[in-house]
Design a protein around this motif. Structure first.
Motif, PDB file in Angstrom:
ATOM      1  N   PHE A 225       0.824  -1.215   0.000  1.00 17.95           N
ATOM      2  CA  PHE A 225       0.000   0.000   0.000  1.00 17.95           C
ATOM      3  C   PHE A 225       0.857   1.264   0.000  1.00 17.95           C
ATOM      4  N   GLU A 226       1.984   1.214   0.696  1.00 19.76           N
ATOM      5  CA  GLU A 226       2.868   2.364   0.690  1.00 19.76           C
ATOM      6  C   GLU A 226       3.509   2.569  -0.678  1.00 19.76           C
ATOM      7  N   ILE A 227       3.858   1.491  -1.349  1.00 22.44           N
ATOM      8  CA  ILE A 227       4.443   1.620  -2.684  1.00 22.44           C
ATOM      9  C   ILE A 227       3.434   2.203  -3.667  1.00 22.44           C
ATOM     10  N   LEU A 228       2.193   1.762  -3.566  1.00 20.74           N
ATOM     11  CA  LEU A 228       1.160   2.266  -4.481  1.00 20.74           C
ATOM     12  C   LEU A 228       0.611   3.628  -4.076  1.00 20.74           C
ATOM     13  N   GLY A 229       0.917   4.084  -2.873  1.00 17.68           N
ATOM     14  CA  GLY A 229       0.404   5.366  -2.422  1.00 17.68           C
ATOM     15  C   GLY A 229      -1.061   5.320  -2.024  1.00 17.68           C
ATOM     16  N   VAL A 230      -1.530   4.182  -1.548  1.00 20.43           N
ATOM     17  CA  VAL A 230      -2.926   4.053  -1.124  1.00 20.43           C
ATOM     18  C   VAL A 230      -3.088   4.732   0.228  1.00 20.43           C
ATOM     19  N   PRO A 231      -4.101   5.564   0.408  1.00 15.40           N
ATOM     20  CA  PRO A 231      -4.273   6.240   1.695  1.00 15.40           C
ATOM     21  C   PRO A 231      -4.696   5.262   2.793  1.00 15.40           C
ATOM     22  N   TYR A 232      -4.454   5.684   4.038  1.00 13.16           N
ATOM     23  CA  TYR A 232      -4.788   4.884   5.221  1.00 13.16           C
ATOM     24  C   TYR A 232      -4.125   3.502   5.155  1.00 13.16           C
ATOM     25  N   ALA A 233      -2.881   3.482   4.765  1.00 11.15           N
ATOM     26  CA  ALA A 233      -2.175   2.213   4.611  1.00 11.15           C
ATOM     27  C   ALA A 233      -2.056   1.433   5.930  1.00 11.15           C
ATOM     28  N   PRO A 234      -1.740   2.063   7.073  1.00 13.23           N
ATOM     29  CA  PRO A 234      -1.645   1.276   8.320  1.00 13.23           C
ATOM     30  C   PRO A 234      -2.967   0.623   8.712  1.00 13.23           C
ATOM     31  N   ALA A 235      -4.066   1.388   8.626  1.00 14.33           N
ATOM     32  CA  ALA A 235      -5.369   0.824   8.994  1.00 14.33           C
ATOM     33  C   ALA A 235      -5.767  -0.301   8.045  1.00 14.33           C
ATOM     34  N   LEU A 236      -5.500  -0.121   6.777  1.00 14.52           N
ATOM     35  CA  LEU A 236      -5.830  -1.170   5.806  1.00 14.52           C
ATOM     36  C   LEU A 236      -4.987  -2.421   6.043  1.00 14.52           C
ATOM     37  N   ALA A 237      -3.721  -2.236   6.416  1.00 14.25           N
ATOM     38  CA  ALA A 237      -2.870  -3.390   6.692  1.00 14.25           C
ATOM     39  C   ALA A 237      -3.369  -4.169   7.908  1.00 14.25           C
ATOM     40  N   VAL A 238      -3.781  -3.454   8.943  1.00 11.24           N
ATOM     41  CA  VAL A 238      -4.343  -4.124  10.128  1.00 11.24           C
ATOM     42  C   VAL A 238      -5.641  -4.845   9.763  1.00 11.24           C
ATOM     43  N   TRP A 239      -6.457  -4.218   8.937  1.00 12.86           N
ATOM     44  CA  TRP A 239      -7.705  -4.834   8.475  1.00 12.86           C
ATOM     45  C   TRP A 239      -7.435  -6.144   7.743  1.00 12.86           C
ATOM     46  N   VAL A 240      -6.506  -6.107   6.809  1.00 16.81           N
ATOM     47  CA  VAL A 240      -6.207  -7.318   6.028  1.00 16.81           C
ATOM     48  C   VAL A 240      -5.658  -8.415   6.935  1.00 16.81           C
ATOM     49  N   GLY A 241      -4.759  -8.049   7.845  1.00 20.14           N
ATOM     50  CA  GLY A 241      -4.164  -9.064   8.713  1.00 20.14           C
ATOM     51  C   GLY A 241      -5.175  -9.740   9.619  1.00 20.14           C
ATOM     52  N   LEU A 242      -6.033  -8.958  10.270  1.00 22.10           N
ATOM     53  CA  LEU A 242      -6.984  -9.534  11.227  1.00 22.10           C
ATOM     54  C   LEU A 242      -8.118 -10.286  10.533  1.00 22.10           C
ATOM     55  N   VAL A 243      -8.717  -9.665   9.540  1.00 24.23           N
ATOM     56  CA  VAL A 243      -9.885 -10.274   8.899  1.00 24.23           C
ATOM     57  C   VAL A 243      -9.508 -11.547   8.155  1.00 24.23           C
ATOM     58  N   SER A 244      -8.372 -11.543   7.484  1.00 22.09           N
ATOM     59  CA  SER A 244      -7.986 -12.730   6.713  1.00 22.09           C
ATOM     60  C   SER A 244      -7.629 -13.909   7.602  1.00 22.09           C
ATOM     61  N   GLN A 245      -7.241 -13.665   8.861  1.00 20.16           N
ATOM     62  CA  GLN A 245      -6.818 -14.763   9.734  1.00 20.16           C
ATOM     63  C   GLN A 245      -7.901 -15.233  10.684  1.00 20.16           C
ATOM     64  N   PHE A 246      -8.745 -14.330  11.148  1.00 28.06           N
ATOM     65  CA  PHE A 246      -9.715 -14.706  12.179  1.00 28.06           C
ATOM     66  C   PHE A 246     -11.136 -14.847  11.652  1.00 28.06           C
ATOM     67  N   ILE A 247     -11.350 -14.649  10.365  1.00 28.95           N
ATOM     68  CA  ILE A 247     -12.628 -14.967   9.735  1.00 28.95           C
ATOM     69  C   ILE A 247     -12.343 -16.013   8.672  1.00 28.95           C
ATOM     70  N   PRO A 248     -12.618 -17.282   8.973  1.00 31.44           N
ATOM     71  CA  PRO A 248     -12.231 -18.337   8.034  1.00 31.44           C
ATOM     72  C   PRO A 248     -13.092 -18.333   6.789  1.00 31.44           C
ATOM     73  N   THR A 249     -12.592 -18.981   5.758  1.00 30.62           N
ATOM     74  CA  THR A 249     -13.280 -19.244   4.494  1.00 30.62           C
ATOM     75  C   THR A 249     -13.440 -17.982   3.663  1.00 30.62           C
ATOM     76  N   ILE A 250     -14.198 -16.987   4.156  1.00 31.61           N
ATOM     77  CA  ILE A 250     -14.470 -15.782   3.377  1.00 31.61           C
ATOM     78  C   ILE A 250     -13.651 -14.593   3.865  1.00 31.61           C
ATOM     79  N   GLY A 251     -12.817 -14.811   4.881  1.00 33.83           N
ATOM     80  CA  GLY A 251     -12.050 -13.693   5.426  1.00 33.83           C
ATOM     81  C   GLY A 251     -11.077 -13.095   4.439  1.00 33.83           C
ATOM     82  N   THR A 252     -10.487 -13.941   3.612  1.00 36.86           N
ATOM     83  CA  THR A 252      -9.530 -13.440   2.623  1.00 36.86           C
ATOM     84  C   THR A 252     -10.199 -12.505   1.631  1.00 36.86           C
ATOM     85  N   TYR A 253     -11.381 -12.867   1.181  1.00 40.63           N
ATOM     86  CA  TYR A 253     -12.090 -12.034   0.194  1.00 40.63           C
ATOM     87  C   TYR A 253     -12.582 -10.730   0.825  1.00 40.63           C
ATOM     88  N   LEU A 254     -13.061 -10.798   2.058  1.00 38.19           N
ATOM     89  CA  LEU A 254     -13.457  -9.567   2.740  1.00 38.19           C
ATOM     90  C   LEU A 254     -12.246  -8.669   2.988  1.00 38.19           C
TER      91      LEU A 254
END
Length: 435
Positions: free
Chosen positions: A283-312
């Motif tokens: 996200f930092e390389i692409l210049g996407v805003p709110y990169a820290p919050a988005l990174a935390v979102w991806v890390g938590l949701v993809s690991q603690f919501i099984p099956t569909i967490g990756t897509y969310l």
């Protein structure tokens, strides 16, 4: 007088005949036994026929145990139907209790440490849940505000995105499209009208689903709070109905479950940290805003919501990257797919096998089996459940020292076998002329 005398013998004879006919015992006729025998034989035949008919009737009569067996079978079948209906009605509650039990096992180490320092278990459990609640609410509020701002920016800049897309299509495909024509065709399309109607009709369904999810979440938290706060009391109540030998096994299984569940959450947290760091760099390389919050979102949701967490987890960064540059959304999508494959086949098996101490193939198979049985809940609790079962059964499996054989390490003795065959052939060739 003579006629009178002639009539008397006749009367005596008749009287004698009548007496003999009425009293069989008074008759001395030798033929009488044969007659009586014939009569008795006839009577015996009639009695035998009665006995035969009576035995046939007794054989045709229903056994005394058959009605009781029928009533018992019907009662068991009714109980089975009632139990099956009750189980299907309570399966949601049972799944919630199972989730609450594993959540209580997950927070048991923290609650146990606080209770060992003199704090009441109820207060320690409340503080742990309060910290989790504060973190969850703060994270949701932060992401909600960020998402709302990005949606407003996207709506305001949508005409510019549409113009750039139309210009790209006209330049590459030599067409003559205009934004007004595209907007009119989209707004007047039937599929958009049907989608709006269905969305309006499904507002109540979405609201009911959200309320049901909140109620289920509250139920899980309440049960997990009771399990964690009254853990010692629950163990004592369970051990009070078991003999001492079984009590030791139950307490050992409980301790193993706590360790394995904690290890599973540790591995998930570690994978969430690695995933968040990797996506933050992108996200930092692409210049996407709110990169820290988005990174935390991806890390938590993809690991603690099984099956569909990756897509969310990947949908939200793609949406926000689209506001910067539509092509950035494709870059994010590609990175999410590639990283997910790396995580599934390289990172997750190694971390899971070290923290939960099960083979990667067993971990992968347990997730598939748990998903097939209980859906997302089964995928979430499959690995700690299998790890607990494996560790508990491993204490009762007798193991032996492995023989020192190269084949144990996967090295087959091809060279030794070939040399042995050559030596045997040469020896046989030397002995053949002598014979």
């Amino acid at each position: 007088m003579a006629p009178t005398d002639d009539s008397e013998p006749t009367d005596l004879t008749a009287s004698t005949d009548s007496t003999a006919s009425t009293d069989p015992a008074a008759s001395a006729d030798p033929v009488a036994p044969a007659g009586r025998g014939d009569t008795a034989g006839d009577g015996g035949g009639a009695g035998g026929g009665d006995r035969a008919s009576g035995s046939a009737a007794a054989g045709a009569r229903m056994p005394r145990w058959l009605p009781r067996a029928l009533v018992l079978a019907l009662a068991l079948y009714a109980c089975f139907l009632l139990g099956s209906w009750a189980f299907h009605q309570l399966v949601g509650l049972l799944v919630n209790i199972l989730l609450a039990f594993f959540l209580a096992l997950a927070i048991e180490p923290a609650v146990g440490r606080m209770a060992a320092r003199g704090m009441r278990r109820g207060l320690a459990t409340f503080l742990v849940f309060f910290a989790v609640l504060i973190f969850g609410v703060g994270f949701v509020v932060l992401l909600g505000s960020m998402l709302a701002g990005q949606i407003v920016d996207m709506v305001e800049n949508f005409p510019q995105y549409l113009d750039s897309l139309i210009n790209w299509i006209n330049e590459n495909f030599h067409t003559d499209l205009s934004r007004v024509e595209v907007q009119d065709s989209v707004l007047s399309s039937e599929w958009l009208q049907k989608y709006v109607q269905n969305s309006a009709a499904g507002v109540l369904d979405v609201s009911a689903t959200v309320l049901g999810g909140l109620f289920r979440l509250l139920t899980i938290f309440l049960f997990s709070f009771y399990f964690a706060a009254d853990g010692p009391r629950l163990r004592r109540a369970l051990c009070s109905v078991l003999p001492p030998a079984r009590q030791t096994e139950v307490l050992r299984a409980w301790e193993i479950a706590v360790d394995k569940t904690g290890g599973y959450l540790y591995s998930r947290g570690l994978m969430a940290l690695i995933s968040g760091v990797a996506h933050f760099v992108l996200f930092e390389i692409l210049g996407v805003p709110y990169a820290p919050a988005l990174a935390v979102w991806v890390g938590l949701v993809s690991q603690f919501i099984p099956t569909i967490g990756t897509y969310l987890a990947g949908a939200l960064p793609m949406l926000i990257a689209f506001t910067v540059n539509p092509w950035y959304a494709l870059w994010v999508l590609g990175f999410v797919v590639v990283y997910q494959q790396f995580e599934n086949y390289v990172l997750q098996p190694k971390l899971t096998s070290k923290t939960v101490d099960i083979h990667p193939a067993v971990a992968f198979g347990s997730v598939i089996a748990g998903t097939a049985l209980l859906g997302a809940v089964g995928a979430l609790i499959a690995i700690p459940a299998v790890a607990t079962l494996q560790a508990f059964l491993g204490a009762y499996v007798k193991r032996y020292d492995v023989t020192d054989d190269p084949r144990v390490h996967g090295h087959r003795r091809y060279g030794e076998a070939v040399v042995a065959r050559l030596q045997k052939a040469l020896h046989h060739k030397k002995e053949s002329p002598d014979s």
